[in-house]
Design an enzyme around this catalytic site. Structure first.
Site, PDB file in Angstrom:
ATOM      1  N   LYS A 170       0.791  -1.092  -0.106  1.00 11.62           N
ATOM      2  CA  LYS A 170      -0.050  -0.023   0.091  1.00 11.62           C
ATOM      3  C   LYS A 170       0.985   1.308  -0.139  1.00 11.62           C
ATOM      4  O   LYS A 170       1.444   1.728   0.926  1.00 11.62           O
ATOM      5  CB  LYS A 170      -0.854   0.035   1.407  1.00 11.62           C
ATOM      6  CG  LYS A 170      -2.252   0.753   1.294  1.00 11.62           C
ATOM      7  CD  LYS A 170      -1.841   2.422   0.870  1.00 11.62           C
ATOM      8  CE  LYS A 170      -1.654   3.253   2.053  1.00 11.62           C
ATOM      9  NZ  LYS A 170      -1.353   4.594   1.832  1.00 11.62           N
ATOM     10  N   GLY A 201      -4.413   3.485  -2.245  1.00 11.43           N
ATOM     11  CA  GLY A 201      -5.272   3.850  -1.278  1.00 11.43           C
ATOM     12  C   GLY A 201      -5.062   4.600  -0.281  1.00 11.43           C
ATOM     13  O   GLY A 201      -4.021   5.101  -0.140  1.00 11.43           O
ATOM     14  N   GLY A 203      -4.447   5.975   3.557  1.00 13.81           N
ATOM     15  CA  GLY A 203      -3.680   5.268   4.754  1.00 13.81           C
ATOM     16  C   GLY A 203      -4.955   4.804   5.895  1.00 13.81           C
ATOM     17  O   GLY A 203      -4.773   3.667   6.160  1.00 13.81           O
ATOM     18  N   PRO A 204      -5.830   5.714   6.307  1.00 16.50           N
ATOM     19  CA  PRO A 204      -6.775   5.249   7.282  1.00 16.50           C
ATOM     20  C   PRO A 204      -7.577   4.108   6.749  1.00 16.50           C
ATOM     21  O   PRO A 204      -8.588   3.791   7.456  1.00 16.50           O
ATOM     22  CB  PRO A 204      -7.382   6.651   7.675  1.00 16.50           C
ATOM     23  CG  PRO A 204      -6.356   7.651   7.102  1.00 16.50           C
ATOM     24  CD  PRO A 204      -5.794   7.280   5.865  1.00 16.50           C
ATOM     25  N   GLY A 207      -4.744   1.400   4.184  1.00 15.87           N
ATOM     26  CA  GLY A 207      -3.638   0.988   4.865  1.00 15.87           C
ATOM     27  C   GLY A 207      -3.905   0.475   6.206  1.00 15.87           C
ATOM     28  O   GLY A 207      -3.413  -0.681   6.602  1.00 15.87           O
ATOM     29  N   GLU A 245       9.861   1.624  10.479  1.00 19.43           N
ATOM     30  CA  GLU A 245      10.851   2.528  10.132  1.00 19.43           C
ATOM     31  C   GLU A 245      10.108   4.001  10.315  1.00 19.43           C
ATOM     32  O   GLU A 245       9.371   4.461   9.430  1.00 19.43           O
ATOM     33  CB  GLU A 245      11.456   2.380   8.652  1.00 19.43           C
ATOM     34  CG  GLU A 245      12.184   1.222   8.266  1.00 19.43           C
ATOM     35  CD  GLU A 245      13.498   1.343   9.069  1.00 19.43           C
ATOM     36  OE1 GLU A 245      14.024   2.420   9.249  1.00 19.43           O
ATOM     37  OE2 GLU A 245      13.912   0.345   9.280  1.00 19.43           O
ATOM     38  N   CYS A 279      14.201  11.047   6.381  1.00 20.41           N
ATOM     39  CA  CYS A 279      13.828  10.663   7.625  1.00 20.41           C
ATOM     40  C   CYS A 279      15.134  10.457   8.415  1.00 20.41           C
ATOM     41  O   CYS A 279      15.400  11.030   9.550  1.00 20.41           O
ATOM     42  CB  CYS A 279      13.103   9.321   7.796  1.00 20.41           C
ATOM     43  SG  CYS A 279      13.559   7.997   6.851  1.00 20.41           S
ATOM     44  N   GLU A 369      10.445  16.297  14.464  1.00 14.87           N
ATOM     45  CA  GLU A 369      10.872  16.236  12.872  1.00 14.87           C
ATOM     46  C   GLU A 369       9.905  17.180  12.077  1.00 14.87           C
ATOM     47  O   GLU A 369       8.954  17.214  11.919  1.00 14.87           O
ATOM     48  CB  GLU A 369      10.438  14.953  12.435  1.00 14.87           C
ATOM     49  CG  GLU A 369      10.849  14.575  11.104  1.00 14.87           C
ATOM     50  CD  GLU A 369      10.643  12.929  10.931  1.00 14.87           C
ATOM     51  OE1 GLU A 369       9.585  12.461  11.033  1.00 14.87           O
ATOM     52  OE2 GLU A 369      11.642  12.418  10.251  1.00 14.87           O
TER      53      GLU A 369
HETATM   54  P1  NAP Z   1       2.311   8.872   7.200  1.00 11.53           P
HETATM   55  O1  NAP Z   1       0.829   9.262   7.403  1.00 11.53           O
HETATM   56  O2  NAP Z   1       2.940   8.013   8.399  1.00 11.53           O
HETATM   57  O3  NAP Z   1       2.226   7.872   6.174  1.00 11.53           O
HETATM   58  C1  NAP Z   1       3.098   6.590   5.745  1.00 11.53           C
HETATM   59  C2  NAP Z   1       2.109   5.965   5.129  1.00 11.53           C
HETATM   60  O4  NAP Z   1       1.242   5.040   6.128  1.00 11.53           O
HETATM   61  C3  NAP Z   1       1.358   6.252   3.890  1.00 11.53           C
HETATM   62  O5  NAP Z   1       0.983   5.067   2.779  1.00 11.53           O
HETATM   63  C4  NAP Z   1      -0.169   6.459   4.598  1.00 11.53           C
HETATM   64  O6  NAP Z   1      -1.083   6.446   3.674  1.00 11.53           O
HETATM   65  C5  NAP Z   1      -0.290   5.416   5.528  1.00 11.53           C
HETATM   66  N1  NAP Z   1      -0.952   5.545   6.699  1.00 11.53           N
HETATM   67  C6  NAP Z   1      -1.443   6.727   7.241  1.00 11.53           C
HETATM   68  N2  NAP Z   1      -2.417   6.637   8.233  1.00 11.53           N
HETATM   69  C7  NAP Z   1      -2.421   5.211   8.235  1.00 11.53           C
HETATM   70  C8  NAP Z   1      -3.304   4.272   8.868  1.00 11.53           C
HETATM   71  N3  NAP Z   1      -3.861   4.877  10.049  1.00 11.53           N
HETATM   72  N4  NAP Z   1      -3.167   3.011   8.962  1.00 11.53           N
HETATM   73  C9  NAP Z   1      -2.179   2.472   8.075  1.00 11.53           C
HETATM   74  N5  NAP Z   1      -1.674   3.300   7.313  1.00 11.53           N
HETATM   75  C10 NAP Z   1      -1.728   4.535   7.498  1.00 11.53           C
HETATM   76  O7  NAP Z   1       3.346   9.983   6.925  1.00 11.53           O
HETATM   77  P2  NAP Z   1       2.801  11.232   6.090  1.00 11.53           P
HETATM   78  O8  NAP Z   1       1.392  11.657   6.403  1.00 11.53           O
HETATM   79  O9  NAP Z   1       2.885  10.673   4.765  1.00 11.53           O
HETATM   80  O10 NAP Z   1       3.785  12.275   6.625  1.00 11.53           O
HETATM   81  C11 NAP Z   1       3.739  12.817   7.861  1.00 11.53           C
HETATM   82  C12 NAP Z   1       5.042  13.081   8.760  1.00 11.53           C
HETATM   83  O11 NAP Z   1       5.574  11.580   8.757  1.00 11.53           O
HETATM   84  C13 NAP Z   1       6.111  13.773   7.933  1.00 11.53           C
HETATM   85  O12 NAP Z   1       5.989  14.937   7.972  1.00 11.53           O
HETATM   86  C14 NAP Z   1       7.373  13.065   8.341  1.00 11.53           C
HETATM   87  O13 NAP Z   1       7.699  13.815   9.630  1.00 11.53           O
HETATM   88  C15 NAP Z   1       6.918  11.726   8.635  1.00 11.53           C
HETATM   89  N6  NAP Z   1       7.426  10.732   7.736  1.00 11.53           N
HETATM   90  C16 NAP Z   1       8.587  10.135   7.916  1.00 11.53           C
HETATM   91  C17 NAP Z   1       9.005   9.037   6.956  1.00 11.53           C
HETATM   92  C18 NAP Z   1      10.320   8.427   7.248  1.00 11.53           C
HETATM   93  O14 NAP Z   1      10.844   7.844   6.330  1.00 11.53           O
HETATM   94  N7  NAP Z   1      10.533   7.929   8.511  1.00 11.53           N
HETATM   95  C19 NAP Z   1       8.524   9.196   5.651  1.00 11.53           C
HETATM   96  C20 NAP Z   1       7.303   9.806   5.431  1.00 11.53           C
HETATM   97  C21 NAP Z   1       6.946  10.835   6.534  1.00 11.53           C
HETATM   98  P3  NAP Z   1      -1.263   7.962   3.243  1.00 11.53           P
HETATM   99  O15 NAP Z   1      -0.301   8.280   1.927  1.00 11.53           O
HETATM  100  O16 NAP Z   1      -2.696   7.607   2.382  1.00 11.53           O
HETATM  101  O17 NAP Z   1      -1.371   9.037   4.085  1.00 11.53           O
END
Ligand code: NAP
Ligand code: MG
Length: 462
Positions: A170, A201, A203-204, A207, A245, A279, A369
């Site tokens: 996903k 799709g 995340g919420p 995912g 991660e 990250c 972050e």
């Molecule tokens: P995120 O919300 O954690 O998204 C990562 C993945 O998880 C995406 O595929 C996301 O889908 C999915 N996801 C979101 N909510 C979920 C849920 N409740 N259950 C299962 N999967 C879910 O991160 P983001 O919104 O893209 O970014 C927010 C912040 O996260 C950034 O500003 C940064 O600080 C951090 N980040 C860290 C890394 C890293 O490599 N450590 C990478 C990206 C972001 P969607 O794409 O549909 O939201």
């Protein structure tokens, strides 16, 4: 604009069960470039079923044959590098050169490393009167972010395939197009139907359904600590394996004996690359008080040079989030040495390369972050103070140490609570384990350590 209506499930592109779509936006000009289906519970369920059906045969495929499929995947990714780079530039906004070398290039190296590991790894070993079998964990749910969109998929899929697992990916909603290219590459490489499945799709929705699915044995997640914590709770509650991660707030420690100009220039480049959306970026630079002013000046000059060369951040939401942090830094009393919250261009989700001086360890911009092109420069009094500051966040993903000699830098690195440290500008190694201490995660990716995440052991006693 392209409207894609399929998801890769069971070896074919199938229409989504529901009517909803996700718009893919080019962050450089804010235009919608494509739509992809927003997967629902039915799509995830079909994909998990396909992965489950394919599991016994793939798990029983000899490692040498799995290695051959991975080598074929590496070759397809290499042959399609240009198309991959253009796609990442269109949906993430990374400059084309970075897309080519890093976003398209690193996955070729990682896929290649697992082709080799699959062929050479000891999937069986003798321990006294036992034979220990390293068997695939089973069906993997891989949930990935947008910042290194292909790398993060390959860093999960390649070891999973080497181990004999099957998977459902996903990808992030912001970068589904390169994920589709990955599924095409899997198909072209002759990886059997159902071994790799793709559900685009939200995340919420997609995912979360994937993480909660009772037929998923391991959830491998890369993204924010907030979502990672929830996924960890779900997986643990269901007694699944989980790999996380998560975020970071890594320290770049410039010891007094270091080559200051080199440490600062490499440090600024590390933060500004990919518009700060890394990250493991060294977003806190720690400099001894005697060299502090010189370091700030060098950092500001280096950041200004990046001015027009960095791409936008991925979305309007991220731009607003990053700007919010810059405003918070100002409100808490940090001093701007370069950049600032104003939009540098009229169109596109751009943020100016920003350097903050007079940052103290407890400020929000030194703790949270930001995920944008923002560097904080902090002052330390002595080595113990530097160590306290370096270790003084909830994170522990990466870091750097610079010193006149390697031994001195290594001695400091040993005391850091973090998963990887670059010594005097050490190079990226795709075989070295990557992952976090503390709240930066659970488990490791890449190399043999990454492969072992997808294996479980069975002991036979004789
Ligand atoms: P995120 O919300 O954690 O998204 C990562 C993945 O998880 C995406 O595929 C996301 O889908 C999915 N996801 C979101 N909510 C979920 C849920 N409740 N259950 C299962 N999967 C879910 O991160 P983001 O919104 O893209 O970014 C927010 C912040 O996260 C950034 O500003 C940064 O600080 C951090 N980040 C860290 C890394 C890293 O490599 N450590 C990478 C990206 C972001 P969607 O794409 O549909 O939201
Ligand atoms: Mg999100």
């Amino acid at each position: 604009m392209k409207a894609y209506d399929g998801m890769y499930i069971g070896g074919a592109w199938r229409p989504a069960a529901g009517p909803d779509v996700i718009e893919v936006v080019n962050p450089a000009d804010e235009q919608v470039i494509a739509t992809v289906p927003a997967g629902t519970v039915e799509d995830v369920d079909a994909a998990v079923r396909a992965a489950r059906t394919a599991l016994p045969a793939w798990a029983a495929t000899p490692p040498a044959e799995r290695a051959a499929r991975l080598a074929a995947l590496r070759d397809v990714l290499a042959a399609r590098q240009e198309e991959i780079a253009e796609t990442v530039t269109a949906e993430l906004g990374a400059p084309l050169k970075l897309s080519g070398t890093v976003h398209a290039g690193v996955p070729v190296a990682v896929a290649g490393s697992y082709a080799e590991l699959a062929a050479t790894y000891a999937f069986e070993e003798r321990v006294g009167n036992s034979t220990v079998l390293h068997e695939p964990v089973g069906v993997v749910g891989a949930i990935t972010p947008w910042n290194y969109p292909l790398h993060q998929i390959v860093a999960k899929a390649a070891p999973a395939l080497a181990a004999g697992c099957t998977l459902v990916v996903k990808p992030a909603e912001d970068t589904p197009l390169v994920a589709r290219l990955f599924a095409e590459a899997v198909h072209e490489a002759g990886i059997p139907a159902g071994v790799v499945n793709l559900v685009t799709g939200l995340g919420p929705v997609a995912g979360q359904v994937l993480a909660e699915h009772q037929d998923v044995d391991l959830v491998s997640f890369t993204g924010s600590t907030a979502v990672g914590r929830r996924i960890g709770a779900i997986a643990t509650g269901m007694v699944k394996k989980v790999a996380l991660e998560l975020g970071g707030k890594s320290a770049n420690v410039v010891l007094p004996s270091a080559d200051l100009a080199r440490a600062v220039n490499v440090g600024v480049a590390n933060v500004m690359s990919n518009s700060g959306q890394t990250c493991s970026a060294w977003t806190r630079m720690l400099v001894h008080r005697d060299r502090y002013d010189e370091a700030v000046e060098l950092a500001a000059a280096a950041a200004a040079k990046y001015g027009d060369r960095i791409g936008p951040v991925v979305s309007a939401r991220q731009r607003d989030r990053v700007r919010g942090y810059i405003e918070k830094g100002l409100a808490e009393g940090a001093r701007l040495a370069a950049g600032g919250p104003e939009a540098p261009r009229e169109k596109g989700f751009y943020v100016s390369p920003t350097v903050f001086a007079d940052v103290t360890p407890e400020m929000t911009i030194a703790q949270e972050e930001i995920f944008g092109p923002v560097l904080s420069v902090l002052r330390y009094d002595d080595e113990d103070d530097a160590l306290r500051i370096a270790n003084g966040t909830v994170y522990g993903l990466a870091g750097a140490v610079w010193a006149g000699d390697e031994t001195e830098a290594v001695a400091f690195a040993r005391r850091m609570d973090t998963g990887q440290v670059d010594i005097n500008g050490g190079r990226f190694n795709p075989l070295a384990p990557f992952g976090g201490y503390k709240q930066s995660g659970v488990g490791r990716e890449l190399g043999a350590h990454g492969l072992s995440e997808y294996l479980q052991t069975k002991s036979l006693q004789f």
